[in-house]
Design an enzyme around this catalytic site. Structure first.
Site, short mmCIF file in Angstrom:
data_model
loop_
_atom_site.label_atom_id
_atom_site.label_comp_id
_atom_site.label_asym_id
_atom_site.label_seq_id
_atom_site.Cartn_x
_atom_site.Cartn_y
_atom_site.Cartn_z
CB VAL A 16 -4.77 -9.07 4.90
CG1 VAL A 16 -3.79 -9.28 3.49
CG2 VAL A 16 -5.32 -7.52 4.98
CG ASP A 202 -3.86 4.47 2.66
OD1 ASP A 202 -3.51 3.77 2.83
OD2 ASP A 202 -4.27 4.97 1.94
CE LYS A 206 -3.67 2.62 -0.54
NZ LYS A 206 -5.15 2.39 -0.04
#
Length: 435
Positions: A16, A202, A206
């Site tokens: 990223v 994960d 979120k």
């Protein structure tokens, strides 16, 4: 346009981070025009300085991230290193030394977002984190800003591309879980250690972030009920198909009917093929939002990967830099409701239960009695006889789909079913959502 550049410090230069640097360089003129001032990459903190990083001046590379964020001339710190520490300390240190922050760190925001928001507010700086959930999909800012005048009641989403790819392959090709995971790994969708994805960690992080924004209350990772998909079988997929459903790993954030509490959970669920989320294929993400005035909204797109995530990071960078030039800040944490987060036991939904039972008269009546004793109403029942391991009869598969019931009542029902002599085993339990 202002000629003095806004200086950006980049923490992390992996998949990223390197893409963020590339976008900043490739689209420098456009970004400057949109912001009102040029951007300057003033430093890049990494762990392995000897690694060649194409397009980045080696003179900008440093292993001393703390010294970088303490520089008084840094306007914005972009944090894409992930994890809890040293990210938390670096972010709060950046605020203390006058920089605003753009982060993609879902784990830290879900674990201790309150500390980061408090530090940003104390020092009058921005904390933006669109890339922390659903990659390039514009989701958090619409929830936080566009729907600020509305009341969000439910957020239902596929927020992990790896697990969606696995379940999609199991559904479309008939592959088992292990086979689908191997394919996801070979294609680069799954990490060498896929635990964070397949066990739901994960997606749970979120979900905590989504619930906090949607309901204006603090929701931590520990508040989110979490189940992974490792127990989902080809039989579950086939059973869902017979019901006109498909199986997805869903993040579900709900406001209670009385509006006085919320829940946040992640688990596999059957959803009708008619629901918009059912058509989300491959490694894509999608989030379905139900608001009081706006109605039903859906956000869809690539949820992970270098370019999509970097797109969200740079979008935040532009917004923060505009605020910087205007000597203002964007919206901070909104947690005024202070709503309690209910446990999974209080969640009310439908269930699909598959039982292995003895194939003889009276079994269905015994099973139905157990459901009735725990106030769980049965919607449909499907029974099919089958041969045992020796090719003889005497066994059957019994599938029960319930009406809506509290999770605690269903748990009590399953515990009682396991004690019946005629029940050989509880093959699977799956919730039914999205109806």
């Amino acid at each position: 346009m202002r000629t003095r550049p806004l200086k950006v410090a980049l923490l992390g230069c992996g998949v990223v981070g390197s893409e963020v640097a590339r976008i900043m360089a490739t689209h420098a003129d456009d970004l400057a025009a949109r912001i009102g001032a040029p951007l300057e990459l003033a430093g890049v903190a990494v762990r392995r300085p000897s690694r060649v990083r194409e397009g980045i001046d080696p003179a900008l590379i440093t292993t001393d991230a703390t010294a970088l964020v303490k520089r008084g001339d840094i306007d914005v710190v972009v944090e894409v290193i992930g994890g809890i520490e040293p990210a938390r300390t670096l972010i709060t240190t950046a605020f203390e030394h006058g920089a605003s922050v753009v982060s993609a760190n879902k784990a830290l925001l879900a674990e201790d977002g309150a500390t980061l928001f408090a530090a940003a507010e104390k020092h009058g700086k921005d904390l933006y984190y669109e890339a922390a959930v659903a990659g390039a999909i514009p989701l958090l800012r619409p929830l936080r800003e566009s729907l600020a005048g509305d009341k969000v009641n439910r957020v239902l989403g596929i927020v992990n591309g790896t697990t969606n790819f696995i379940l999609d392959r199991m559904d479309s090709s008939g592959a088992g879980y292990s086979e689908a995971l191997d394919e996801a790994t070979a294609l680069g969708y799954a990490e060498a250690d896929p635990t964070a994805d397949v066990e739901g960690f994960d997606a749970a992080a979120k979900a905590a972030i989504l619930a906090g924004i949607a309901f204006h209350t603090r929701v931590r990772l520990d508040d989110v009920h979490r189940e992974g998909l490792t127990e989902v079988t080809a039989a579950d997929i086939a059973s869902a198909r017979r019901m006109g459903c498909t199986v997805k790993l869903l993040a579900i954030c709900e406001r209670a009917a009385d509006g006085k509490s919320v829940t946040a959970r992640v688990h596999p669920a059957m959803i009708p093929l008619s629901h918009p989320l059912a058509s989300v294929r491959e490694a894509y993400n999608a989030v379905f939002v139900e608001a009081e005035a706006a109605g039903q909204l859906m956000f869809y797109g690539p949820g992970a990967g270098g370019p999509p995530t970097a797109s969200a990071v740079v979008g935040d960078l532009v917004a923060v830099c505009r605020n910087r030039l205007g000597e203002s800040t964007g919206p901070g944490e909104s947690a005024y409701t202070r709503l309690p987060v209910n446990s999974m036991a209080e969640v009310v939904t439908r269930y699909h239960i598959s039982l292995d039972v003895a194939d003889k008269p009276g079994v269905l009546a015994q099973v139905a009695t157990v459901f009735a004793e725990h106030d769980v109403s049965i919607d449909t029942v499907r029974q099919q006889g089958r041969l045992d391991s020796e090719g003889l009869g005497g066994e059957a598969s019994l599938v029960v789909v319930t009406h809506r019931a509290p999770d605690a009542a269903l748990s009590g029902t399953v515990e009682a079913l396991r004690k019946l002599d005629t029940v050989r085993g509880v093959a699977s339990i799956m919730r039914v959502e999205g109806e």
